[in-house]
Scaffold this active site. Sequence first.
Site, mmCIF file in Angstrom:
data_model
loop_
_atom_site.group_PDB
_atom_site.id
_atom_site.type_symbol
_atom_site.label_atom_id
_atom_site.label_comp_id
_atom_site.label_asym_id
_atom_site.label_seq_id
_atom_site.Cartn_x
_atom_site.Cartn_y
_atom_site.Cartn_z
ATOM 1 N N ARG A 158 -5.431 -14.984 -1.910
ATOM 2 C CA ARG A 158 -6.670 -15.325 -2.563
ATOM 3 C C ARG A 158 -7.403 -13.751 -2.675
ATOM 4 O O ARG A 158 -7.240 -12.886 -2.071
ATOM 5 C CB ARG A 158 -7.537 -16.103 -1.499
ATOM 6 C CG ARG A 158 -7.276 -17.462 -1.210
ATOM 7 C CD ARG A 158 -8.236 -18.028 -0.413
ATOM 8 N NE ARG A 158 -7.897 -19.399 0.024
ATOM 9 C CZ ARG A 158 -7.186 -19.874 1.065
ATOM 10 N NH1 ARG A 158 -7.039 -19.033 1.846
ATOM 11 N NH2 ARG A 158 -7.141 -21.127 1.300
ATOM 12 N N LYS A 182 -9.270 -18.351 4.929
ATOM 13 C CA LYS A 182 -10.560 -19.102 4.951
ATOM 14 C C LYS A 182 -10.944 -19.358 6.422
ATOM 15 O O LYS A 182 -9.795 -19.632 7.348
ATOM 16 C CB LYS A 182 -10.747 -20.285 4.182
ATOM 17 C CG LYS A 182 -10.916 -19.878 2.770
ATOM 18 C CD LYS A 182 -11.111 -21.168 1.868
ATOM 19 C CE LYS A 182 -11.401 -20.853 0.520
ATOM 20 N NZ LYS A 182 -11.679 -22.130 -0.242
ATOM 21 N N HIS A 252 -6.719 -15.539 -9.348
ATOM 22 C CA HIS A 252 -6.420 -16.734 -8.912
ATOM 23 C C HIS A 252 -5.528 -17.366 -9.686
ATOM 24 O O HIS A 252 -4.559 -18.124 -9.229
ATOM 25 C CB HIS A 252 -7.588 -17.766 -8.824
ATOM 26 C CG HIS A 252 -7.850 -18.472 -7.714
ATOM 27 N ND1 HIS A 252 -7.899 -17.838 -6.330
ATOM 28 C CD2 HIS A 252 -7.655 -19.873 -7.216
ATOM 29 C CE1 HIS A 252 -8.036 -18.748 -5.298
ATOM 30 N NE2 HIS A 252 -7.800 -19.974 -5.828
ATOM 31 N N ARG A 255 -2.152 -16.493 -8.188
ATOM 32 C CA ARG A 255 -1.974 -17.251 -6.884
ATOM 33 C C ARG A 255 -1.311 -18.595 -7.549
ATOM 34 O O ARG A 255 -0.489 -19.228 -6.840
ATOM 35 C CB ARG A 255 -3.387 -17.334 -6.163
ATOM 36 C CG ARG A 255 -3.467 -18.367 -4.985
ATOM 37 C CD ARG A 255 -4.674 -18.251 -4.104
ATOM 38 N NE ARG A 255 -5.008 -19.161 -3.365
ATOM 39 C CZ ARG A 255 -4.370 -19.625 -1.958
ATOM 40 N NH1 ARG A 255 -3.765 -18.580 -1.289
ATOM 41 N NH2 ARG A 255 -4.935 -20.488 -1.616
ATOM 42 N N HIS A 278 -3.262 -23.274 2.864
ATOM 43 C CA HIS A 278 -4.090 -24.599 2.691
ATOM 44 C C HIS A 278 -4.349 -25.269 3.967
ATOM 45 O O HIS A 278 -3.315 -25.735 4.578
ATOM 46 C CB HIS A 278 -3.721 -25.500 1.695
ATOM 47 C CG HIS A 278 -4.017 -24.991 0.083
ATOM 48 N ND1 HIS A 278 -3.306 -25.571 -1.053
ATOM 49 C CD2 HIS A 278 -4.621 -24.210 -0.081
ATOM 50 C CE1 HIS A 278 -3.420 -24.724 -1.846
ATOM 51 N NE2 HIS A 278 -4.681 -23.985 -1.569
ATOM 52 N N TYR A 287 -0.115 -28.848 -7.460
ATOM 53 C CA TYR A 287 0.910 -28.034 -8.142
ATOM 54 C C TYR A 287 2.075 -28.990 -8.406
ATOM 55 O O TYR A 287 3.000 -28.310 -9.120
ATOM 56 C CB TYR A 287 1.311 -27.079 -7.416
ATOM 57 C CG TYR A 287 0.247 -25.982 -6.835
ATOM 58 C CD1 TYR A 287 -0.299 -25.043 -7.882
ATOM 59 C CD2 TYR A 287 -0.635 -25.642 -5.705
ATOM 60 C CE1 TYR A 287 -1.156 -24.098 -7.718
ATOM 61 C CE2 TYR A 287 -1.595 -24.542 -5.883
ATOM 62 C CZ TYR A 287 -1.899 -24.031 -6.788
ATOM 63 O OH TYR A 287 -3.077 -23.075 -6.658
#
Length: 310
Positions: A158, A182, A252, A255, A278, A287
């Site tokens: 990210r 995150k 992004h 990514r 994730h 995806y």
Amino acid sequence: MSHSSPDSGLQQSVAAFIDYLRYEKQHSPHTLSAYQGDLTRVMQQATVSDIQDWEVISEKQLKYWLGLWHEDGLSSRSLQRLISSLRRFYQYLLAQGAVANNPAQLLRAPKTGRPLPVTLDADQVNNLLDDQYGQADSDPLKSRDLAILELFYSSGLRLAELTALNIENFSDGFSQLRVLGKRSKERIVPVGSKARQAVQRWLSFRELFVKNDSGSALFLSKLGQRISTRQIQNRIKEFAREAGMPVGVHPHMLRHSFASHILESSGDLRSVQELLGHSDISTTQIYTHLDFQHLAAVYDKAHPRAKKKK
């Protein structure tokens, strides 16, 4: 009836909540800005309705306001995020004993189809990266920018993760990278050979930019400070323009391209989830839709009964 600006009581609660998210939950500036924007919208509406206390706002009131915002053109996606912000904010107020219930708990926004992420195909990525190698050996900033691009695509980072990298995040001869994702969740990602070479080339130039306060930040600006997310976005846009790319390229997108290409080659959704950091595999599953689009296009071209007659 005169309407004052949002009451300081409303504002104080929001300010305390934002501080809580910033310091205790360590959310990114982007996330904090989203919460602030959503809650400011609600505060302004409360002021128009002469409401000066979060406690007195009801579910019915919130539903009415959602309807107004929807009529004003606020998208379903934005409404969903706003409801989520409100729900979280009221959970915080409940924990503080500032309210007795959460009026946002049962709110629902209209469902929206989730748009598929835009990706580059492997040839486009190669063109974008290979186009820059001529100047990277002699131009320190080109060398830095190429290392940034290679790392994005090599390791699926990210933007905030890449900006926060320090030199000591690398290990095992630059083949592994420790990333803080995150909610301060750490993960180890592999670094491809091209990215390794690009990073090591940049490190040979990096000392030209080091100042007393540079610390161990991996990527530095011309002024010797840690490079900002805005600078990275602008440089990547410029790179893409120089390479004659047909679409606007942003971090992004690299990514997304990384995730799509790995999944297309391996079919291993769990591994892609781990690589991307994730927490929920449903986020990664988007995806698989991209992968299916590619398979469908191959099928249409290759299957005798699928080919369209000229």
